[in-house]
Design an enzyme around this catalytic site. Structure first.
Site, PDB file in Angstrom:
ATOM      1  CD  GLU A  44      29.323  96.918 -33.624  1.00  0.00           C
ATOM      2  OE1 GLU A  44      29.546  96.056 -32.765  1.00  0.00           O
ATOM      3  OE2 GLU A  44      29.150  98.132 -33.341  1.00  0.00           O
ATOM      4  CE  LYS A 116      32.137  95.933 -30.137  1.00  0.00           C
ATOM      5  NZ  LYS A 116      30.669  96.180 -30.213  1.00  0.00           N
ATOM      6  CB  CYS A 152      31.568  99.638 -31.915  1.00  0.00           C
ATOM      7  SG  CYS A 152      30.290 100.743 -31.235  1.00  0.00           S
TER       8      CYS A 152
END
Length: 572
Positions: A44, A116, A152
């Protein structure tokens, strides 16, 4: 069946270093390609470093990130890596705002982007402050296999992108992560990735950052899990590593696009034909570190990266002969080498002889520089001129020591380390502008009882390896004392450390109230005493240097309370 060789690049990025991180991405992709990988994934925001905090709000930085991504795409092609599909995390920005994003790079160009979706806003995370959630899910077909990506927190929440990918259909899910270390987190990651692989109906590859960034430290621990929960491959913790794994999967021939589970699914074909069959390499599964080894490595990496990424070459701090400074010294020697460690003994009129000899012995064992700077005369001047007595006289000794360390720092360019532990910081058992001075506090998040356990573990490790234990036994066994008055011991001012740490763990880590603590079996008088010390010391904690986070709730980024605060827990 279709084969695919994947490489997870567990790398140590530095926040803001777009040039250095770009080189890192190209170098590690080249390594992966040399090992035959067709798909390479980076963590990330590997291009920008993570977390970028308020840099995310600077349009100039986001623009530089996007430009660097395009440059990396060209550099990868120029380096002979154009045929590989490379997944890179970066900071994006569009008309709606900043995005925590990932890009698919192939043949010198960015062929897909996603942002994300789940933005954590708890603990050390403030992503809802910075980013706009994403709703697109590009899927890329590589050698006949459909690859989807999530970022994540997207796997820590039920539903969301993983469920949408499962509904749309994928053969492999890659999860790129900036997941900070805390004790026992390794116990939950593997099962979580296994559950999400089952939800996706496809293997999941999880790649994580490694290295220190201010208070945070990332442990890597990258892994690959099958839909049945089996861990197929795992990287070692706290080191940069290229985890290579071979898949042999049945292509699903998926073709669904458009709106799926609240996400807009698109598909891009890089190659439909399977690779020519080759001999697969067996997956390697690194054995997770023991609890104390894990904590020690986290503290070493956190200290090393803070020093090096902030362009220091050496550290200086007080060698008191006590357990805290001894553990910090051993950590610093492991992180930087003994020659970069400068210990200073600063005896006052109340310093014991064993403290002086233990400090010198510590320096000898770890190969550190050591000098004595007596502070009696400086203390005498302040005491006599200001008429100081009692606690004021005690604290001026600590402040003279702080002045001496800062003077040496200014003169020689050393970074000053504060050696206080989490227990002392919790109850305010430190002198502001005294032993609290410094640029970094390596054991700031380590309770006192854990400090002792780490010291014993480190010495035992040395003995197992045929080395001299770094910490003198007397520093471990003698009663702890600040030595600011005759015969002083910590027990004069504090409860027994084992009992104190138990109360603090419930109150700080668990946010327990008075009634909860009573129900846990603690005496009301003890609770009142400890909570009063903790609540009154908030202003000290706010001014303490940063230090590596290892617990669930560290002071600073995790636990944030107002300094001016009239609320007190009370008996019910």
């Amino acid at each position: 069946m279709a084969q695919l060789r994947l490489a997870l690049a567990q790398v140590n990025a530095c926040v803001g270093d777009l040039v250095g991180n770009s080189k890192l991405i190209v170098e590690w992709t080249r390594k992966a390609v040399d090992e035959g990988a067709a798909l390479v994934a980076f963590p990330e925001m590997a291009l920008t470093g993570y977390p970028v905090e308020d840099l995310a709000l600077r349009k100039s930085f986001a623009a530089a990130s996007r430009a660097a991504l395009d440059e990396v795409a060209g550099q990868l092609a120029a380096a002979g890596c154009g045929d590989a599909l490379v997944v890179v995390g970066y900071l994006d920005h569009d008309e709606k705002g900043p995005r925590n994003a990932a890009a698919f790079i192939h043949n010198g160009a960015v062929i897909g982007r996603l942002a994300k979706h789940h933005l954590p806003n708890y603990g050390v995370f403030d992503e809802a402050r910075y980013f706009v959630p994403g709703t697109t899910l590009p899927i890329v077909r590589l050698h006949g296999l459909d690859v989807g990506v999530v970022i994540c927190e997207d796997i820590w929440q039920d539903g969301g992108p993983v469920a949408a990918l499962a509904e749309a259909g994928v053969d492999l899910v890659v999860c790129i992560n900036g997941s900070p270390y805390e004790r026992n987190k390794d116990d939950s990651r593997g099962p979580l990735v296994g559950r999400r692989a089952a939800e996706a109906g496809a293997p999941m590859a999880y790649v994580n950052l490694v290295g220190g960034q201010d208070e945070l430290v990332f442990d890597g621990d990258s892994l690959v899990a099958a839909p049945n929960g089996e861990i197929l491959a795992r990287a070692p913790q706290f080191v940069e590593h290229l985890l290579v794994h071979d898949f042999d999967l049945t292509p699903g021939g998926h073709d669904r696009t458009g709106s799926v589970g609240g996400f807009e699914v698109s598909r891009t074909v890089v190659s439909s034909a399977p690779v020519v069959p080759y001999e697969a390499v067996p997956g390697t599964v690194a054995v997770p570190l023991s609890e104390l080894a894990e904590v020690w490595n986290a503290l070493v990496v956190g200290l090393r990266d803070y020093v090096r990424k902030n362009n220091f070459r050496s550290v200086v701090f007080g060698f008191s002969g006590g357990i805290d400074s001894a553990v910090v010294a051993a950590l610093a020697a492991d992180a930087l080498g003994g020659d970069a460690v400068h210990g200073v003994g600063m005896p006052s009129d109340y310093s014991s002889e064993h403290s002086r000899t233990d400090a010198a012995e510590l320096a000898r064992r770890i190969g550190a520089h050591f000098q004595e700077v007596p502070i009696g005369k400086q203390v005498g001047v302040f005491v006599s001129q200001l008429g100081l007595t009692g606690l004021a006289e005690e604290n001026i000794q600590a402040r003279c020591r702080g002045m001496a360390l800062m003077g040496l720092s200014n003169q020689y360019g050393h970074l000053v380390l504060a050696t206080g532990n989490k227990t002392e910081l919790a109850v305010g058992y430190s002198t502001i502008y005294g032993d609290a001075v410094g640029g970094f506090a390596p054991i700031k998040d380590v309770p006192k009882t854990l400090v002792w356990r780490l010291a014993k573990w480190r010495n035992a490790e040395a003995e197992r390896n045929g080395e001299v234990p770094p910490i003198p036994e007397n520093s471990i066994t003698k009663p702890p004392s600040a030595e600011l008055r005759p015969g002083q011991q910590d027990s004069d001012s504090l409860p027994d450390y084992a009992l104190l740490d138990a109360v603090l763990d419930d109150y700080i880590e668990g946010d327990s109230g008075f009634g909860d603590l009573v129900a846990a079996g603690f005496a009301p008088e003890l609770i009142e005493r400890v909570l009063q010390m903790v609540d009154r010391a908030e202003y000290k904690r706010r001014q303490y240097p940063p230090g590596t986070k290892i617990t669930f709730k560290a002071f600073g980024r995790d636990r944030r309370l107002p300094i001016t605060n009239a609320w007190r827990e009370h008996r019910v």
